[in-house]
Design a protein around this motif. Sequence first.
Motif, PDB file in Angstrom:
ATOM      1  N   TRP A  48       0.758  -1.259  -0.001  1.00  0.00           N
ATOM      2  CA  TRP A  48       0.021   0.129   0.100  1.00  0.00           C
ATOM      3  C   TRP A  48       0.877   1.068  -0.058  1.00  0.00           C
ATOM      4  N   LEU A  59       3.893   1.028   2.647  1.00  0.00           N
ATOM      5  CA  LEU A  59       3.253   0.082   3.707  1.00  0.00           C
ATOM      6  C   LEU A  59       3.401  -1.537   3.267  1.00  0.00           C
ATOM      7  N   GLY A  61       3.663  -5.451   4.335  1.00  0.00           N
ATOM      8  CA  GLY A  61       3.491  -6.325   5.668  1.00  0.00           C
ATOM      9  C   GLY A  61       4.544  -7.394   5.550  1.00  0.00           C
ATOM     10  N   ASN A 261      -1.180  -0.890  16.831  1.00  0.00           N
ATOM     11  CA  ASN A 261      -1.712  -0.392  15.510  1.00  0.00           C
ATOM     12  C   ASN A 261      -2.080   1.091  15.659  1.00  0.00           C
ATOM     13  N   HIS A 286      -0.546  -6.704  11.410  1.00  0.00           N
ATOM     14  CA  HIS A 286      -0.882  -5.510  11.507  1.00  0.00           C
ATOM     15  C   HIS A 286      -1.760  -4.438  10.076  1.00  0.00           C
ATOM     16  N   LEU A 287      -1.534  -5.200   9.176  1.00  0.00           N
ATOM     17  CA  LEU A 287      -2.344  -4.527   8.027  1.00  0.00           C
ATOM     18  C   LEU A 287      -3.319  -5.255   7.529  1.00  0.00           C
ATOM     19  N   SER A 292      -6.870  -2.840  11.767  1.00  0.00           N
ATOM     20  CA  SER A 292      -5.564  -2.848  11.141  1.00  0.00           C
ATOM     21  C   SER A 292      -5.192  -1.124  11.072  1.00  0.00           C
ATOM     22  N   LEU A 294      -4.236   0.129   8.721  1.00  0.00           N
ATOM     23  CA  LEU A 294      -4.677   0.372   7.447  1.00  0.00           C
ATOM     24  C   LEU A 294      -6.134   1.167   7.695  1.00  0.00           C
ATOM     25  N   ARG A 306      -3.981   0.684  -2.169  1.00  0.00           N
ATOM     26  CA  ARG A 306      -3.235  -0.378  -2.463  1.00  0.00           C
ATOM     27  C   ARG A 306      -2.629  -0.591  -3.917  1.00  0.00           C
TER      28      ARG A 306
END
Length: 309
Positions: A48, A59, A61, A261, A286-287, A292, A294, A306
């Motif tokens: 993302w 971002l 993961g 988060n 965490h995503l 999350s 996000l 994304r």
Amino acid sequence: MKSLWKTGAALAIAFLPATLFAQAVPVPAPAAAAPAAAKTVDADPALWVVRDEDTTIYLFGTIHVLKPGLSWFDDAVRRAFDASDQVVLEMVTPDTPTMQNLVIKMAVNPTGPTLTEKLPADKRDAYAKAVTGLGLPANAFDRLDPWFASINLSLLPLQKLGYDPANGVEAQVTAAAKAAGKPVIGLETAEQQLGYFDTLPEPTQIKFLMSTVDEVDKMGPMIDTMVKAWAKGDPEQLGKLMNDSLRENPEIAKVLLNDRNERWADWIEKRLETPGTVFMAIGAGHLAGYDSVLAKLTTRKAKLVRLAY
């Protein structure tokens, strides 16, 4: 604690510091096998970007431990990394002596009741079987806190299956950043991360350990399923696999997922005030999901997209 073994699996690949692999109790090495032919499997994990007029934050993961042969650090992920002038990880890995000293300080109890003595009497045989099943003596973890014994029972089977932090995302990204001269910062310290577990009440730690014992044989297949979901860029499935069981245990979910988060979304919002391009790699759990990083960013009206690739 229902389904907490899934939490143990998620912890091992996305929530735990990868350096804990090096601190785990050594497992006897299996007999050497003939080397298999190298095979590379393409992976396209989700990526993302959040940006404003003069700041871009990618971002990504992470999976802390992976088997060799999974090609993920390419295509859009590599382009995002190359375009960034700063790398942000959950934690900058301390040197081995520092990590060992932290583990001794926070997870080792040289005196007092043993771990076995702390367990319910009707659970001790199952616990001993799980430990000896790894090729270790039944008392191998007796001077460890329950949380660290549980982590060992989660990590050691993965070592036997070929999962290695050297192949994990953080290790690869850190090495690439060093080679490119990119600064790397951490959102947390190793002491903070270990402290999340060490400060859990002992009864909670023991429940966590016994749930891991109950399902330790399923750890490998669950990890494989999680890695496949990550590799094909399916955060919805990954979120269910990683986080649903965690949320069934609010005490652990608050410490390991929800609060972090919130803090990391705050960090991103603040970082957008400073121009530049950032590659931010944090545990994939965490995503994923409705709570999350996000999801928390969208409530802050961040421009989040994304990237398709």
